[in-house]
Enzyme design. Structure first.
Site, short mmCIF file in Angstrom:
data_model
loop_
_atom_site.label_atom_id
_atom_site.label_comp_id
_atom_site.label_asym_id
_atom_site.label_seq_id
_atom_site.Cartn_x
_atom_site.Cartn_y
_atom_site.Cartn_z
CB ILE A 161 -2.06 10.59 9.91
CG1 ILE A 161 -1.39 9.89 11.10
CG2 ILE A 161 -1.03 11.07 8.90
CD1 ILE A 161 -0.40 10.73 11.87
N GLY A 219 0.83 -1.21 0.00
CA GLY A 219 0.00 0.00 0.00
C GLY A 219 0.85 1.25 0.00
CG ASN A 274 0.99 1.59 4.64
OD1 ASN A 274 0.79 2.28 5.63
ND2 ASN A 274 0.45 1.86 3.46
CE1 TYR A 284 -8.03 0.55 10.19
CE2 TYR A 284 -8.44 1.90 12.14
CZ TYR A 284 -7.64 1.58 11.05
OH TYR A 284 -6.48 2.26 10.83
#
Length: 255
Positions: free
Chosen positions: A193, A13, A92, A160
């Site tokens: 982020i 990724g 990632n 998640y």
């Protein structure tokens, strides 16, 4: 930190967002970076162009669906055709996919999130292990988890958050398993982020502003904040840090 000149790295990724920043940072430190992507062909071509123009490092794009075992095995064959060893693996790839609470989540969605965030990490690490074992000075695996894996995340991120918590356990267990091979395994847990597709898709401005107000450093992070941390863990390929988690969240979570 050790020099990355002459080192071979692979970032899953790794075309854009946090992954793109990691790929760029490793290349800037002199590594040849194999960049996995799934749909981000335009982004990886742009990244490749930028690194070529910088005159330092190299980007080699490889496409694959890392949630499919057959595709991962074919991916490994492609990597084997490119290099006989691997110094750095950055797992990632990951996504929240959608927000669902317990009362409306179904098994198919749960399994999809686990496949994207946990199973892909396991499969890629497994197929590339022989290349990591072939590294001259020991190798480094860095797994991308999340602050959600530490604290549980915001509403609707049950699957998640659980998957990213599993990545942390996977990291500690694999670190113990591979220590005798000279392969270190660590994780990073980014908080908020901004400047990524992930938060553009899953985080509202209202939620981001509220989170920022609660961050001790009073700002959101950016992809470079994560990339520098990953590069440190990666470049210490024959270092003494393994089984560790580096939190990158401006002080929201302190362990």
């Amino acid at each position: 930190m050790n020099s990355l000149y002459g080192k071979k790295a692979l970032v899953t990724g790794g075309a854009s967002g946090i992954g793109g920043a990691i790929s760029s940072e490793l290349a800037a430190q002199g590594a040849t970076v194999i960049v996995h992507y799934y749909r981000s062909e335009d982004a990886v071509k742009e990244l490749q162009k930028e690194v070529l123009e910088s005159g330092v490092g190299e980007i080699i794009p490889v496409q694959a669906d890392l949630t499919n075992e057959d595709a991962v095995n074919e991916f490994a064959k492609t990597i084997l055709s490119l290099t006989s060893s691997l110094d750095i693996l950055v797992n990632n790839t990951g996504d929240l996919v959608e927000r669902h609470t317990l009362d409306d989540i179904d098994n198919a969605f749960w399994e999809k999130v686990m496949a994207v965030n946990v199973t892909s990490t396991m499969m890629v690490s497994r197929v590339l292990l022989p290349l990591l074992k072939s590294a001259d000075d020991g190798a480094s695996i860095v797994n991308l988890s999340s602050l959600a894996g530490r604290k549980g995340g915001h509403g609707g991120s049950l699957a998640y958050s659980t998957s990213k918590g599993a990545v942390l356990t996977f990291t500690r267990s694999l670190a113990a398993e591979l220590a005798g091979e000279g392969i270190r395994v660590n994780a990073v847990t980014p908080g908020l982020i901004l400047g990524t597709r992930f938060h553009s898709t899953h985080t509202t401005d209202e939620s981001a502003n509220k989170t920022i107000s609660e961050i001790p450093l009073k700002r959101a992070g950016n992809p470079r904040d994560v990339a520098r941390a990953v590069a440190f863990l990666a470049s210490e390929y024959n270092g003494f840090i393994t089984g560790a988690t580096l939190d990158i969240n401006g002080g929201v979570y302190m362990a």
